[in-house]
Design an enzyme around this catalytic site. Structure first.
Site, mmCIF file in Angstrom:
data_model
loop_
_atom_site.group_PDB
_atom_site.id
_atom_site.type_symbol
_atom_site.label_atom_id
_atom_site.label_comp_id
_atom_site.label_asym_id
_atom_site.label_seq_id
_atom_site.Cartn_x
_atom_site.Cartn_y
_atom_site.Cartn_z
ATOM 1 N N CYS A 50 0.832 -1.204 0.000
ATOM 2 C CA CYS A 50 0.000 0.000 0.000
ATOM 3 C C CYS A 50 0.870 1.259 0.000
ATOM 4 O O CYS A 50 0.414 2.332 -0.407
ATOM 5 C CB CYS A 50 -0.941 0.013 1.204
ATOM 6 N N ASN A 51 2.114 1.143 0.451
ATOM 7 C CA ASN A 51 2.976 2.320 0.552
ATOM 8 C C ASN A 51 4.018 2.427 -0.540
ATOM 9 O O ASN A 51 4.687 3.454 -0.649
ATOM 10 C CB ASN A 51 3.691 2.345 1.909
ATOM 11 N N SER A 107 10.224 3.131 5.935
ATOM 12 C CA SER A 107 8.792 2.941 6.152
ATOM 13 C C SER A 107 8.138 4.194 6.726
ATOM 14 O O SER A 107 8.811 5.076 7.269
ATOM 15 C CB SER A 107 8.559 1.772 7.119
ATOM 16 N N GLY A 187 -15.289 1.699 19.759
ATOM 17 C CA GLY A 187 -15.042 2.529 18.591
ATOM 18 C C GLY A 187 -14.678 1.628 17.422
ATOM 19 O O GLY A 187 -14.405 0.437 17.590
ATOM 20 N N GLU A 190 -9.950 4.442 12.716
ATOM 21 C CA GLU A 190 -8.627 4.016 12.253
ATOM 22 C C GLU A 190 -7.743 3.552 13.407
ATOM 23 O O GLU A 190 -7.040 2.537 13.293
ATOM 24 C CB GLU A 190 -7.962 5.179 11.506
ATOM 25 N N ILE A 192 -8.597 2.357 16.439
ATOM 26 C CA ILE A 192 -9.068 1.078 16.971
ATOM 27 C C ILE A 192 -8.775 -0.051 15.984
ATOM 28 O O ILE A 192 -8.411 -1.175 16.380
ATOM 29 C CB ILE A 192 -10.575 1.151 17.294
#
Length: 422
Positions: A50-51, A107, A187, A190, A192
């Site tokens: 994803c990165n 990262s 909750g 993001e 959690i």
């Protein structure tokens, strides 16, 4: 064979660009085989997360434009759209880059360990697709060894650097093994979600997700093999929770002292670890007064996080030193590999000359020539033939003023320093 790394990551490209050049796992074999069909590419691997999306190639020449056009064309994008977001690392820089990536130095979260597993996946995919050759195959094995060395010799991954990770790390410190514990997450945002992911990585026994919107809680619970409830159901399940981590946008507390007190009684005073990440707080501060409850707020975690970041930054400096040494070591191996072919050719030529001269010497002996004379002839002829090509080359280099060739010859043949020109 030159090495080349070409790619883009979270620092050079926004998510709108990164998502367009990602390679789904099911398409990776086809993409790899297409990549090595390019005229200049001998071997290849693709790291796609994803990165980042990165191509690692063994190429005949450093033709980065061709690789950029292939990457853009494969994803049906204009090359000029990708070009401003792309970086290129040739040769030793490519080696250093993959070592930094695998060690977590490149990262979004410094030192995160997940990227090494993703690089191993890339290696596995390239191996199965048959696109790894001798150099890239060795590079990946070297990368895994160096990443392990960095983890072993530095503290790059030992300290928490996010609220979610810090919360889970503290839970580990209190309970040790989390396999028998139940976590109640309040909750479904993001933070959690990240907490849930870290808990799963630590093999948490059970996860309950509570949220105002049950459908959203169910979505997260399904992803982590958990159980979803509404906020109003928390009192029914609170006593089951060894760990409670809350992060909502509620303007008022969700958990009061009375509810927690009742849960502790039901638990027969087994310890309960609670982290309130929310601002405003979800858990009444008075809960901290209860025995057998360990309540932390986001401010309590901040010191843990900052200590972790400082520790990782220092570890990163140590890791960079390891990587510099290991990148040079790998390139020494590559350069030695490049010499193997030349050495083999030289030996084959010498063997051919030896066989030719030896055959003539044997014919002389068969014709009755004197053995001593034949031995001297053989030695003289063999020496002349072996030295002919280098002698002609050195003479021509001297005539053309190519002093570097003369110096190289002196080094190769151990002739001592070249004579000074008078």
């Amino acid at each position: 064979m030159p090495l080349l790394a070409l790619g883009l990551n979270h620092r050079t490209a926004p998510v709108e660009i990164r998502e367009k050049v990602a390679f789904p796992p099911e398409r990776l074999p086809e993409a790899l085989r297409e990549l090595v069909r390019l005229p200049a590419v001998n071997e290849a691997a693709i790291v796609s997360t994803c990165n980042r999306t990165e191509l690692y190639c063994g190429v005949e020449a450093l033709e980065q434009e061709r690789l950029l056009r292939w990457l853009a064309g494969y994803h049906r994008l204009p090359a000029e759209v990708l070009a401003p977001n792309v970086y290129v690392h040739p040769e030793q820089s490519a080696v250093r880059h993959i070592l930094r990536v695998a060690s977590g130095l490149d990262s979004m979260v410094l030192g995160e360990p997940q990227i090494l597993g993703q690089i191993k996946d890339a290696y596995r995919a390239a191996t199965e697709a048959g696109t790894l050759g001798r150099v890239l195959g060795r590079l990946f094995q070297h990368t895994f060894a160096v990443a392990k060395q960095v983890r072993t010799d530095t503290a790059i991954g030992s300290s928490p650097v996010s609220v979610a990770f810090a919360a889970v790390r503290l839970a580990q410190q209190i309970f040790g093994d989390l396999a028998r514990q139940t976590a109640l997450l309040i909750g479904a945002g993001e933070t959690i979600e990240l907490v849930a992911r870290h808990l799963v990585e630590q093999r948490i026994g059970r996860i309950i997700v509570a949220n105002r919107t049950v459908e959203r809680a169910a979505h997260l619970a399904e992803a982590v093999d958990g159980y979803a409830i509404a906020l109003k159901e928390i009192p029914t399940h609170l006593a089951d929770a060894d760990i409670v981590i809350s992060s909502t946008a509620s303007p008022l507390p969700i958990l009061g002292k009375g509810a927690v007190e009742r849960a502790i009684r039901e638990r027969r005073h087994r310890p309960m670890f609670m982290v309130d990440i929310a601002v405003p707080r979800d858990i009444e501060p008075e809960v901290a007064e209860l025995d057998d409850v360990y309540l932390y707020t986001v401010d309590d975690l901040r010191d843990v996080i900052e200590e972790g970041l400082a520790s990782r930054r220092e570890a990163a400096r140590q890791a960079e030193e390891i990587i510099d040494v290991q990148a040079r070591r790998f390139m020494d191996w590559v350069r030695a590999l490049e010499a193997v072919g030349s050495i083999r050719t030289l030996r084959e030529q010498a063997d051919a000359v030896r066989e030719e001269v030896l055959e003539k010497a044997l014919r002389r002996l068969a014709a009755g020539r004197d053995p001593a004379e034949t031995a001297r002839w053989l030695a003289h002829t063999l020496t002349n033939k072996l030295l002919h090509a280098p002698s002609v080359g050195m003479r021509q280099a001297a005539l053309e003023g190519r002093e570097g060739v003369i110096e190289a010859a002196h080094e190769l043949f151990r002739l001592g320093p070249p004579p000074r020109r008078g």
